[in-house]
Design an enzyme around this catalytic site. Structure first.
Site, PDB file in Angstrom:
ATOM      1  N   GLN A 164      18.334  -0.886   3.563  1.00 15.73           N
ATOM      2  CA  GLN A 164      18.902   0.190   4.398  1.00 15.73           C
ATOM      3  C   GLN A 164      19.920  -0.337   5.408  1.00 15.73           C
ATOM      4  O   GLN A 164      20.996   0.247   5.591  1.00 15.73           O
ATOM      5  CB  GLN A 164      17.796   0.885   5.179  1.00 15.73           C
ATOM      6  N   TYR A 197      10.446  -8.850   3.517  1.00 14.85           N
ATOM      7  CA  TYR A 197       9.360  -8.240   2.750  1.00 14.85           C
ATOM      8  C   TYR A 197       8.883  -7.059   3.604  1.00 14.85           C
ATOM      9  O   TYR A 197       8.214  -7.253   4.618  1.00 14.85           O
ATOM     10  CB  TYR A 197       8.263  -9.282   2.561  1.00 14.85           C
ATOM     11  N   THR A 198       9.265  -5.836   3.219  1.00 14.77           N
ATOM     12  CA  THR A 198       9.021  -4.671   4.081  1.00 14.77           C
ATOM     13  C   THR A 198       7.905  -3.742   3.579  1.00 14.77           C
ATOM     14  O   THR A 198       7.702  -2.680   4.162  1.00 14.77           O
ATOM     15  CB  THR A 198      10.318  -3.838   4.252  1.00 14.77           C
ATOM     16  N   THR A 247      10.487  -6.271  14.252  1.00 15.10           N
ATOM     17  CA  THR A 247       9.796  -4.981  14.176  1.00 15.10           C
ATOM     18  C   THR A 247       8.898  -4.689  15.376  1.00 15.10           C
ATOM     19  O   THR A 247       8.379  -5.616  16.017  1.00 15.10           O
ATOM     20  CB  THR A 247       8.943  -4.973  12.883  1.00 15.10           C
ATOM     21  N   ASP A 248       8.680  -3.409  15.604  1.00 15.39           N
ATOM     22  CA  ASP A 248       7.695  -2.928  16.579  1.00 15.39           C
ATOM     23  C   ASP A 248       6.265  -3.353  16.193  1.00 15.39           C
ATOM     24  O   ASP A 248       5.378  -3.366  17.037  1.00 15.39           O
ATOM     25  CB  ASP A 248       7.762  -1.402  16.650  1.00 15.39           C
ATOM     26  N   TYR A 285       1.886  -7.662   7.881  1.00 15.08           N
ATOM     27  CA  TYR A 285       3.347  -7.546   8.012  1.00 15.08           C
ATOM     28  C   TYR A 285       3.796  -7.952   9.418  1.00 15.08           C
ATOM     29  O   TYR A 285       4.706  -8.771   9.582  1.00 15.08           O
ATOM     30  CB  TYR A 285       3.770  -6.112   7.679  1.00 15.08           C
ATOM     31  N   LYS A 303       6.184 -11.117  10.516  1.00 13.09           N
ATOM     32  CA  LYS A 303       7.473 -10.914  11.194  1.00 13.09           C
ATOM     33  C   LYS A 303       7.492 -11.683  12.529  1.00 13.09           C
ATOM     34  O   LYS A 303       8.518 -12.232  12.906  1.00 13.09           O
ATOM     35  CB  LYS A 303       7.732  -9.425  11.428  1.00 13.09           C
ATOM     36  N   TRP A 349      10.712   2.347  12.791  1.00 12.57           N
ATOM     37  CA  TRP A 349      10.771   3.667  12.126  1.00 12.57           C
ATOM     38  C   TRP A 349      12.164   3.930  11.528  1.00 12.57           C
ATOM     39  O   TRP A 349      12.819   4.937  11.832  1.00 12.57           O
ATOM     40  CB  TRP A 349      10.401   4.772  13.119  1.00 12.57           C
TER      41      TRP A 349
HETATM   42  N1  NAP Z   1      12.141  -0.075   7.482  1.00 17.59           N
HETATM   43  C1  NAP Z   1      11.587   0.003   8.690  1.00 17.59           C
HETATM   44  O1  NAP Z   1      11.009   1.023   9.086  1.00 17.59           O
HETATM   45  C2  NAP Z   1      11.685  -1.170   9.630  1.00 17.59           C
HETATM   46  C3  NAP Z   1      11.060  -1.070  10.876  1.00 17.59           C
HETATM   47  C4  NAP Z   1      11.165  -2.144  11.755  1.00 17.59           C
HETATM   48  C5  NAP Z   1      11.857  -3.289  11.394  1.00 17.59           C
HETATM   49  N2  NAP Z   1      12.425  -3.354  10.158  1.00 17.59           N
HETATM   50  C6  NAP Z   1      13.117  -4.596   9.800  1.00 17.59           C
HETATM   51  O2  NAP Z   1      14.497  -4.307   9.640  1.00 17.59           O
HETATM   52  C7  NAP Z   1      15.050  -5.144   8.615  1.00 17.59           C
HETATM   53  C8  NAP Z   1      15.789  -4.296   7.605  1.00 17.59           C
HETATM   54  O3  NAP Z   1      14.893  -3.354   7.054  1.00 17.59           O
HETATM   55  P1  NAP Z   1      15.344  -2.319   5.948  1.00 17.59           P
HETATM   56  O4  NAP Z   1      14.691  -1.017   6.274  1.00 17.59           O
HETATM   57  O5  NAP Z   1      16.827  -2.394   5.764  1.00 17.59           O
HETATM   58  O6  NAP Z   1      14.603  -2.950   4.683  1.00 17.59           O
HETATM   59  P2  NAP Z   1      14.630  -2.487   3.160  1.00 17.59           P
HETATM   60  O7  NAP Z   1      15.484  -1.278   2.997  1.00 17.59           O
HETATM   61  O8  NAP Z   1      13.226  -2.482   2.701  1.00 17.59           O
HETATM   62  O9  NAP Z   1      15.407  -3.701   2.486  1.00 17.59           O
HETATM   63  C9  NAP Z   1      14.850  -4.972   2.433  1.00 17.59           C
HETATM   64  C10 NAP Z   1      15.800  -5.848   1.659  1.00 17.59           C
HETATM   65  O10 NAP Z   1      15.218  -7.134   1.584  1.00 17.59           O
HETATM   66  C11 NAP Z   1      15.381  -7.591   0.278  1.00 17.59           C
HETATM   67  N3  NAP Z   1      14.347  -8.548  -0.085  1.00 17.59           N
HETATM   68  C12 NAP Z   1      13.004  -8.364  -0.127  1.00 17.59           C
HETATM   69  N4  NAP Z   1      12.400  -9.483  -0.571  1.00 17.59           N
HETATM   70  C13 NAP Z   1      13.404 -10.376  -0.812  1.00 17.59           C
HETATM   71  C14 NAP Z   1      13.421 -11.709  -1.288  1.00 17.59           C
HETATM   72  N5  NAP Z   1      12.298 -12.356  -1.630  1.00 17.59           N
HETATM   73  N6  NAP Z   1      14.613 -12.317  -1.413  1.00 17.59           N
HETATM   74  C15 NAP Z   1      15.763 -11.688  -1.107  1.00 17.59           C
HETATM   75  N7  NAP Z   1      15.813 -10.431  -0.650  1.00 17.59           N
HETATM   76  C16 NAP Z   1      14.632  -9.778  -0.508  1.00 17.59           C
HETATM   77  C17 NAP Z   1      15.268  -6.369  -0.598  1.00 17.59           C
HETATM   78  O11 NAP Z   1      15.840  -6.640  -1.833  1.00 17.59           O
HETATM   79  P3  NAP Z   1      15.562  -5.722  -3.143  1.00 17.59           P
HETATM   80  O12 NAP Z   1      16.471  -4.544  -2.968  1.00 17.59           O
HETATM   81  O13 NAP Z   1      15.936  -6.647  -4.243  1.00 17.59           O
HETATM   82  O14 NAP Z   1      14.100  -5.381  -3.116  1.00 17.59           O
HETATM   83  C18 NAP Z   1      16.038  -5.365   0.226  1.00 17.59           C
HETATM   84  O15 NAP Z   1      17.406  -5.433  -0.063  1.00 17.59           O
HETATM   85  C19 NAP Z   1      13.888  -5.965   8.075  1.00 17.59           C
HETATM   86  O16 NAP Z   1      13.864  -7.203   8.729  1.00 17.59           O
HETATM   87  C20 NAP Z   1      12.661  -5.179   8.484  1.00 17.59           C
HETATM   88  O17 NAP Z   1      11.540  -6.020   8.642  1.00 17.59           O
HETATM   89  C21 NAP Z   1      12.367  -2.320   9.276  1.00 17.59           C
END
Ligand code: NAP
Length: 290
Positions: A11, A59-60, A99-100, A123, A127, A148
């Site tokens: 995202q 890893y989300t 993350t929160d 998770y 993180k 979120w």
């Molecule tokens: N989503 C939330 O609500 C949330 C909340 C708080 C913090 N965050 C943090 O914000 C950041 C961005 O989140 P997001 O929502 O953009 O995440 P996302 O949409 O789930 O995307 C995660 C990305 O990481 C890649 N990935 C996962 N495992 C991998 C691996 N082993 N090697 C290489 N790439 C890998 C995935 O690739 P594939 O497409 O190949 O699977 C995907 O492109 C992350 O650090 C997350 O922890 C997210």
């Protein structure tokens, strides 16, 4: 600036592709770049030689992490250290997302960066380990904890609600977990605020943790109601929401009850705040329904 972004299809990565104007972005994704393969991380960074790295891949899968703690720890806890060490070799600072879920969810006050962490699930533990690994890697860095996250891309709560409303008239949604819904497009803008500041004022506010999330607080049930109110306004699907306690919606991973993030440090340091969560949500719903 030449910027390496990890996680091409995530995202935040896709939001950066839209919002990072005036910079050269290079996206790193599997199979060439794998968080579980340190050599692939080192090779990618050495080959691309970016001036800055945005570490958005992770890893989300919060529930799945309970079943795969080693994979989650390798990707979230160890890879940021590998990224940091490789970045330090080429003097590239790292903007890293966290993350929160590093907090235990107690109380009702918004968490500041100085509050004690205490993750309650795998998770969040992984993180938090990643934050520490990056901070001790030798790289210059800034860590942005967000929460979120939703967007027009990938999988998220907003898209799930709209999909469920296609076939359902009513849904039960958790009403006793509070946080700040955050548009990934707003996260991309915040990351670019740091990048642009660092171009004129290198590493201003570096080597610190920041909170950045949508302005304003809600709970999941009211978030769902806002999604459907906005959707209905555009003639999209909607359904009735009944708020339920988290105890009635058991999941593998326990989520923090209080995820509110205080984002003042980021606002003061970089002169940038997220819009109200409702206004960002309206923009995303309009796009999703267009
Ligand atoms: N989503 C939330 O609500 C949330 C909340 C708080 C913090 N965050 C943090 O914000 C950041 C961005 O989140 P997001 O929502 O953009 O995440 P996302 O949409 O789930 O995307 C995660 C990305 O990481 C890649 N990935 C996962 N495992 C991998 C691996 N082993 N090697 C290489 N790439 C890998 C995935 O690739 P594939 O497409 O190949 O699977 C995907 O492109 C992350 O650090 C997350 O922890 C997210």
């Amino acid at each position: 600036m030449k910027i390496l972004v990890t996680g091409r299809d995530g995202q935040v990565a896709q939001s950066l592709a839209e919002r990072a104007k005036g910079h050269e972005l290079v996206f790193a994704a599997r199979p060439g770049f794998d968080l579980l393969d340190p050599a692939s991380i080192e090779r990618t960074i050495a080959e691309v030689r970016p001036e800055l790295i945005i570490s958005a891949a992770a890893y989300t899968a919060v529930d799945q992490a309970e079943d795969e703690p080693d994979r989650a720890m390798a990707a979230n806890g160890e890879a940021p250290g590998v990224i940091g060490r490789a970045a330090a070799k080429i003097d590239a600072p790292v903007l890293h997302l966290s993350t929160d879920y590093v907090f235990d969810g107690s109380g009702e006050r918004a968490w500041t960066e100085d509050d004690a962490t205490g993750p309650i699930g795998t998770y969040g533990k992984t993180k938090l380990a990643g934050e520490k690994a990056l901070a001790s890697s030798g790289a210059r860095f800034a860590i942005l904890r967000t929460a979120w996250v939703y967007s027009p891309f990938g999988n998220n709560f907003v898209k799930t609600m709209l999909r469920l409303a296609e076939t359902r008239d009513a849904l039960n949604v958790v009403a006793d977990q509070y946080g700040n819904p955050t548009s990934a497009l707003d996260i991309a803008d915040a990351l670019m605020a740091v990048v642009n500041r660092w171009q004129g004022d290198p590493l201003h506010g570096a080597d610190a943790v920041y909170h950045f999330a949508g302005t304003g607080t809600t709970n999941w049930a009211d978030f769902a109601r806002a999604i459907f109110a906005e959707s209905a306004r555009h003639g999209g699907p909607a359904c009735a929401i009944t708020g339920i306690p988290a105890a009635d919606y058991p999941t593998k991973a326990v989520r923090p009850a209080n995820s509110r993030l205080d984002c003042m440090r980021f606002a003061k340091t970089f002169g940038h705040e997220a819009p109200d969560w409702e206004s960002s949500l309206a923009g995303t719903i309009e796009r999703l329904l267009a």
